[in-house]
Each structure stands twice: as structure tokens, then as C-alpha cells.
Enzyme design. Sequence first.
Site, mmCIF file in Angstrom:
data_model
loop_
_atom_site.group_PDB
_atom_site.id
_atom_site.type_symbol
_atom_site.label_atom_id
_atom_site.label_comp_id
_atom_site.label_asym_id
_atom_site.label_seq_id
_atom_site.Cartn_x
_atom_site.Cartn_y
_atom_site.Cartn_z
ATOM 1 N N GLU A 1 0.799 -1.224 0.000
ATOM 2 C CA GLU A 1 0.000 0.000 0.000
ATOM 3 C C GLU A 1 0.836 1.281 0.000
ATOM 4 O O GLU A 1 0.600 2.163 -0.819
ATOM 5 C CB GLU A 1 -0.990 -0.026 1.170
ATOM 6 C CG GLU A 1 -2.156 -0.960 0.858
ATOM 7 C CD GLU A 1 -2.847 -1.549 2.070
ATOM 8 O OE1 GLU A 1 -2.606 -1.054 3.185
ATOM 9 O OE2 GLU A 1 -3.627 -2.499 1.896
ATOM 10 N N ASP B 1 1.608 5.423 6.373
ATOM 11 C CA ASP B 1 0.290 4.904 5.976
ATOM 12 C C ASP B 1 -0.420 4.337 7.200
ATOM 13 O O ASP B 1 -0.110 3.240 7.655
ATOM 14 C CB ASP B 1 0.495 3.836 4.890
ATOM 15 C CG ASP B 1 -0.820 3.248 4.400
ATOM 16 O OD1 ASP B 1 -1.882 3.603 4.943
ATOM 17 O OD2 ASP B 1 -0.778 2.428 3.461
#
Lengths: 606, 237
Positions: free
Chosen positions: A167, A189
Site C-alpha cells: 500500500e 500509511d
Amino acid sequence: MARIVGIDLGTTNSLVAYMDKGVPRVIPGADGRTMVPSVVAMTDHGLLVGDEAKDHLLRNPDRTVYSIKRFMGKGLADVQGELAYFPYTLTEQGGVIRIKLNGKTYSPPQISAMILKELKRRAEAYLEEEITRAVITVPAYFNDSQRQATKDAGLIAGLEVLRIINEPTAASLAYGLQEKTQGTIAVYDFGGGTFDISILKLKQGIFEVLATNGDTHLGGDDIDRRIANLLLDEIRSAHGLDLGPYPDHMQALRLEAERAKIRLSDELKTLLTVELPDGRGRFTRELTRDQLESLVADIIERTLAPCRSALKDAGLAPEQIDEVVLVGGSTRMPLVRRRVQELFGKQPHCHLNPDEVVALGAAVQADILSGGTTDMLLLDVTPLSLGIETMGGVMSCLIPRNTTIPANAKEMFTTYVDGQTGVDIHILQGERELAKDNRSLARFRLKVPPLPAGVPRIEVTFLIDANGILHVTAKDMRTGRQQSIEVKPSYGLSETEVERMIEESFKFAKEDVASRKLIEARLDAGSLLAATEKSLSEGGHLVPDDVRTAVRAALSALASAKEGDDVRTIRTRMAELEQAAKPLSVALMDDSLKRGLEGKKLSDVT
Amino acid sequence: MNQPTPSGGSRNVQMARSMCWHCQSEVAGEYFCERCVKVQPVSKETDYFTCLGLPRRLTIDPAVLEAKYYERSRAFHPDFYLNKTEAEQAISLDNAATLNTAYRTLRDPVQRAEYLLDLEAGSVKTIRTSPPADLFEEILELQDTLDAYRAGDHSSETGRQLRARLEAERGALERRQAEMEDELQRLFVEWDALQDRGEADGQARMERDRLLRRMRELLSNRTYVKNIVNDLVETIG
């Protein structure tokens, strides 16, 4: 070449994106919203996914699954501490968690597949073509089992997963594409259930990950829980009431906690309201941003240690990071932004929507794989060290963490006893000294020809592919023959199990389509019946008796077909009714025309 | 994957040459067949220097190394082989993995030196870490101090004194480690110069053996010192 879509399969929300002439775009649903809540509800009327399913969190808490990502690639023992938070029953089979819903059990990949199918459907409706291939994102700190579970979910959903991509690196692709950045960037993140930090070097279109770190069990969910627990305690002391036995109230409380958290990112204080069961009124409480921040300060603090470790592994000091990028809904919290800014000593970037940037990056990677984007290349790393158990229960490291993938390591094995026919190998992932403290990935038995001790020479190759997934092959160095290995995953579905689930999923898909068609046909029949009844009462007198009789007969034929469950009969009766009612609609149209002309001069008409 | 073995006729061809696995035409160390443009597997015999297109030298400009690595990553990375045959995908995966290992090894001067020793003089796994001869006594004493510190009360006067001594030792050893790394760099230059001269007489051979021996000794001492420094860092923080 068929289109490849990019999918962000999130803990709380999922999205699908595609590349539109060099620009990544998120695909909206019919309602224009881009996020599909990662919630699946098994209702009496069938399966619901997304926003519709979210409504059932309160109505059917024991049959509505959320945060399934937390269970991917895990055994029951891994989540023992949080079982109380989930209203449905969890069991374990073959090292894989199973969720009991409506008397059936489902593995986490099967539930995730339902979400993926919804995204697939959404993309197919929007792009007007069949979608069979996808890039799916996972937290960078996901281990091999969690990645494999994600790939299984794709397969079960009828998607060929061409790449599992991390991600934070996906986010960096989306940023890099827009900004043509050079230099080192840190991607922080913080999502619904996981935290990742990745440090990258961007140079001439190469995105080289230097180090990654994280916590796959730390996210916005934990913050919501902290607020929820505060409320539960206060309700207990103020009303002498334990909400534990009321799953629907527990869910309502959890959702209210989440909403309050979100509001406090913009406001300085907010009011929380929880309805109490059995008509005991409601509980209200004001929560200020300051209170929230001191309530969850330690959770945010827990994200900073992985950041420091990643910097250390990358061999960089915080001031050597040129840009900091924020990804994930939890980075909307002002406290998170302050802490990140303090650590890196610079204002973090967040001008791309933190909810969408990962899906956008997945679309960019999909475009690289399909040959559209050729100037960008992502060189990612494996987040955890890979090794095998050796004598005395120690882990011997074969591929250290933060090694660029694909990566391989070869290890020679031999025997210690004359005539020994096998060597047991236990594969591990983790950073600890002892095997038992690391994650067990798989076990397999190496077949060895019966020979004097030390004579056999079997070379085993451990290969981590570009998805971060391990492949093991063995070769007998004496014969040069390749040996097939049956690896038994410690926390994963077996191949046959995945195949069975794919089959089941297709069977259900057919059933799903069939039931959807029936529902649609009934709805259509209902509106045709109503419209024709109306025409008959308004214009029955305009047509001859035999037409009226024919229409009445067709009406009752359709009404009884609608009660049945044969789509074709319903559609046939509908066509027959339309045919029979044609003279009636013609007569009605003539009549309204005539009446429209009444009282007008001929000159006005022509 | 089916890899044809070279037929008898190709024996006459130079060692570095082999055949394209796909069209059987001759390829001479390139990674793509000139005729059918298929990717070629990096051979097992290819050393990491060759794999990255560099001469076998120990002084390497990091910028050049990185540029070569990026260039070859673009050539081999599996991302660019999705539309290709399974055989080509398998080669790309293996090549990319080898390339990554080559880059990781050559990027770090110590690993690079170990790798060269391995190529020139056999397995480095057999190198035993040993203390530098002149530090032997000092290190024995240090081990005693460490033991005493670990066993004793850290907040006592003795504890504080022991800690101060350990900190001083740590500084000294870190300086020593840096010196050894500097010497290694000087040996790199000497080694490269010897290679560049390309002499094959007895004196050159002796020089070569001397350099390899000294590098091996340095690496062995450095690892030893580094382990002690790590130990110290763990104990006194």
C-alpha cells in the site's frame, strides 16, 4: 490485452481504480461514491456488500462481517485478545480462522472475495467490459500467509491477481506520477487496521524501497475501540448497565465512536449519543479533541518506533527525508500530523485524497504490468526476514528483511544418518532469534534417496517473488533432477481448499445472478401491472369489450406468474400483456390528443 | 523449463559463448538474443561484477553501480514480462533475483571484499573471526569488565566506573573498526592497480597472494571487533 484494474482492499473501505489515458481514476458506484465499505451482510434476502451491508451492522450484527482484513492469514490464537469485539462466532480449521454465519462457515479469503466481487461488478458496469485481472494492495508489513490469503481471495472472486503490491509503495506511485519527484520520501500509511512506514528513493522513474516497517494490527479501529471502551465504562458507572450482551447497541456505540473521532478532526469538541436498551433512555457525553488526543496518544506513539527502525534500516537520518507523504484515513487526525511532523521535521504532504491514493497507485502498477506505463518501475522489498529452523530451535536467516524482491537464497541439505530418506524443513518469517518467537510459514519434507549419511546433496531454493510470496524448489545435486515439494502452509488454505471455494463461488455467482434476475423481473412485472390497471380504469370505456376481456385475462396471468419464480414465464406474460393492451394504449393516446385539441382553432393546430 | 545443452559443435566456441535457449543461435554474453530478442538466463558461472556489467575491481563508484543496477532492473524485472511466455517469465524472475543479490553484495564494501575473496581464494564462510593480534590482551580484559558490569549494581560507584571504562573502550574500538575499513579501501586501490597492470610474473602472483591474505585477515579482525562493539552497545545502550 485485457484491462487490469487496481484494487485497494482495505480494512474499513475498499476501492477499485483504472488508468484512463495515463491518468489513474477511482471508479464510482451508481450513487457516485468511490468507497465501498468492507462490510458483508448475510441477510434473509441474500448477500449484501458495502453501504447496504453497513446498514445491517445494527440490524443483524451477528451476521454482518466487518474488518475481515484483520483475520487474513491468521489463526484463532492470533486474535484471541479481540474476540470480544466481534459479534459473530469465530472458529479455526486447518490453521485458518473460520467465521460462522447463518450456520455456514467462511474463511476470511471467502469473505474478502465477496468484497472483491462487488468491486469487480462495479468496474464491469462502469467500464462496460468483463474484468478478470487485477492488482491488489496489501499492507507492506503483511507476511507471506497474509499475502497468500489475499491472492486466494482474488482467485475465489474470479480475478487473476497479477500482482500483490504494498500500500505505501502504491501511494508513492500515485504521488510520483503526479509530481515527477526525485529524492527520498517517507510514506506514513495509517489506515483502519494497519500501520506501515516505507522509505523510498525516487530517481529517474525508479521507485526503490530502501526499508519498510509497520504493525499489521494497529489502526483507526484501535482508536474507535478506545473511545468505545470509555463510553462503556461511563455507561456502566452512570446506569449500572453492561452493554456487552446487546450486540446491536455495541455496534451502534462503535459506529458513534468512529463518527465522533472523524468529527474531531475538524471540530474541537463533539457530542456523543448512545441509545440505551430496554427503553432506558440515552447516554450523552461531550468529547473534546484534547480529551481524544490524550486518550489515544499511546496508539499514535506506537507508530513512531517502526518509523525510527525503518530510517535506521535505510541508513538515513530524519532530516535526510525530502518529503513525507500521508496515506490512510487515520492520518486525518491532527495529532497524527503533528507527531509525524515532529519526527521528520517537515510538513507532511497530503494533497492527494488519503482514502483514494492507494487505489490510484494500484491502477498505475496495473498499467505498468499491461505495458502502458514503461518509464516507471517499482523495486520493493520483503518486510520480514525469511529463515529456517535449525538445530536447537534457532532461526537461521536466509533472506534478511528489506531485501529487494524478487530475491532468492539457496541452501544445501544433507543427511546425518545412513539411509535417511527425508529432511524436515520448517520455514519461518520474523526478526527473533528463536524459531518459536517467529511466524511459522510452512513445513515440508524433503525427499532424499537412501544413502550413507552426508552423501545426499539437495539444493533448496527459496524464492520470494515480486509479490512478496515465497516459492520453494529443490534439486538433487547428484542427479540434477528437480524435486517437487508439497509445502503445507501453517496459516493458509490448501490448494484443494481454494479450488473448492472457487467452485462454490461460481456456483453461488450463478445463483446470485439468477436471483437478481428474478427480483428484477418481479419488479418490472409489478410496475407493468400497476400501469395497465391504471390505463384500464382510465380508458376502458374507449375500447371494445373483447379488448377489455383480453387485457383482464393477461393481467391475471401475469399476476400469477409473478408469484412463481420462473423468470422466463414472467417475461413472456409481460410481453403478452403489453400485446393485449396495445389497443388500449393507442386509444388512450388518441383520446388525450383529441382532448388537447379541444377548444383550439384549426389555425392553431396546423 | 527446458534448457537445451550445448551440442558438441559449440565446444570449440569460447567459454563465455553459449546458445539462445529459444532459437539456438549463438549468444556471446549478451542478455538478449540478437536474433530472436528473447531474454537469456544469467548463467550460474556469471560473477556479480559481470552480472552488473562491471570489471572485477574493488573500487566502485556508487553512482555508476546504481546506474547499472537500474538499467538492468529495467531489462529484467518481471513487471515487464507479463505478456511474455512462461519460460521468459521464469528467466526474468531468476535474473532479477540474481541481479538484486549482486547489487546488494557489491554495494557494501565489506560484502564486496568478502565476495571477491570467495571468487579468488575460495569460500569465505570458513574465515574464522579473530581478534587483531595487538588487541588480544585488551579484549580479554574488556570481557572481564563487561562481565563485572553485567553482574554488578549499575547505580553503584563501581558500576559507574565500569560503565565509563566500557564507554571509552567502545569509542576506541569504533575508531579501530573505522581504521580497518580505511585500510581495506587502500587495499582495494592496490588490488585494482595490480589487476590493471595485468602482469602474470612470479612477483605479481606474490603481490596478489599478499593482498588477498591481508584482506582476509582484515575482514576477520573487523568482524570480531564489530561483534564486540555490538555487544557493548547492547549492554551500555
